[in-house]
Scaffold this active site. Sequence first.
Site, PDB file in Angstrom:
ATOM      1  N   ASP A 139      38.266  40.775  35.597  1.00 52.48           N
ATOM      2  CA  ASP A 139      38.985  41.929  36.107  1.00 52.48           C
ATOM      3  C   ASP A 139      39.091  41.852  37.627  1.00 52.48           C
ATOM      4  O   ASP A 139      38.248  41.230  38.292  1.00 52.48           O
ATOM      5  CB  ASP A 139      38.261  43.231  35.732  1.00 52.48           C
ATOM      6  CG  ASP A 139      38.311  43.521  34.245  1.00 52.48           C
ATOM      7  OD1 ASP A 139      39.138  42.902  33.546  1.00 52.48           O
ATOM      8  OD2 ASP A 139      37.518  44.370  33.787  1.00 52.48           O
ATOM      9  N   GLN A 140      40.081  42.512  38.178  1.00 50.83           N
ATOM     10  CA  GLN A 140      40.303  42.492  39.624  1.00 50.83           C
ATOM     11  C   GLN A 140      39.045  42.873  40.398  1.00 50.83           C
ATOM     12  O   GLN A 140      38.686  42.225  41.380  1.00 50.83           O
ATOM     13  CB  GLN A 140      41.447  43.442  39.993  1.00 50.83           C
ATOM     14  CG  GLN A 140      41.715  43.497  41.508  1.00 50.83           C
ATOM     15  CD  GLN A 140      42.885  44.411  41.836  1.00 50.83           C
ATOM     16  OE1 GLN A 140      43.548  44.943  40.960  1.00 50.83           O
ATOM     17  NE2 GLN A 140      43.138  44.594  43.123  1.00 50.83           N
TER      18      GLN A 140
END
Length: 342
Positions: A139-140
Amino acid sequence: MELYYPPIAYIVPVSEDGMLLKTILQKRMGVSRKLLSRLKLTEQGIMLNGARVYISVKVRAGDVVEIRMEQELSDDILPQPMHLDILFEDEHLLVVNKAAGTIVHPTHGHYTDTLANGVVHYWQLKGWNYRFRAIHRLDQETSGVLAIAKNPYIHQHVSEQMIAGTVDKRYLALVHSVPQPTEGNIDGPIDRDPLEPHRRIVTPDGYPSLTRYTVREVYRGASLVELKLETGRTHQIRVHMSSIGCPLIGDKMYRHPIYTAPPLVKDGKPIQTGALFDEEDLTNITRLDEGIDRQALHAELLTFVHPITGDVMTFRAPIPEDIKWLLERLGEEGTDADENNC
């Protein structure tokens, strides 16, 4: 510019004398059907003792089988200078410690400032030609170990290890409260939330999902948890920990239920009988969430077998400064013996 990457070679043992070359390629070297089709159309894609041959020929003991893949470029990714924390690199693999806040690959409306932009720029500076192939995703806002393949053969083989469940992926997370028991499995199917498709939820009709966890440290109102993924669903750790009442600290999507539950007491007066939280709970939970500007999740370790050397490779990413700072702060506060565990 060279046309091909360095060849991947296989020496035929005595036990495979007389075997079809096609069988050697598929069963011994593990070349997928898709890659085999590409190699057959490549001038020097499949070589036997230095000569191009049909895959229907029979091999002899001692023969040298080689495959060569054409060099590629990531023409659709804009090169962009970026600091890269490289944990390992050889002619087949690049393993980095991804910073929190960095998207792995360009997406619609977000074409720059991704890890792919930085890696492609780094390769260009070195004079190398590779196509960006992330073997897995983070995930970012999740930091930590991420592996990138430099050719389709490597990508295929490590991806197959992940599908087979032989890759060891371990994460560290700071969560609210303490999971009970302190070591166990979360076996909860995951699928999209029909009301908010960008979110995921645990639902009986979802895809099988399994997370193993162990509590490493206990703090006041929080705990440090080690997690091992047995499946790789989107947002799996965040969804699973939230589902047992221990959401990740700082997670703005899968927030602690206290933000939507009314308090039991306000200004010293009860306002709802049976509510789960009071003002002290709200104060402690919001204090923790404000201590970090992302979900406190870090991909600490990645272990898999190198497709070429056969070596078991283990990569570790050190705990980032923001999580380290929060751990130090929690350590100074000590533990709470009266804490309500989840």
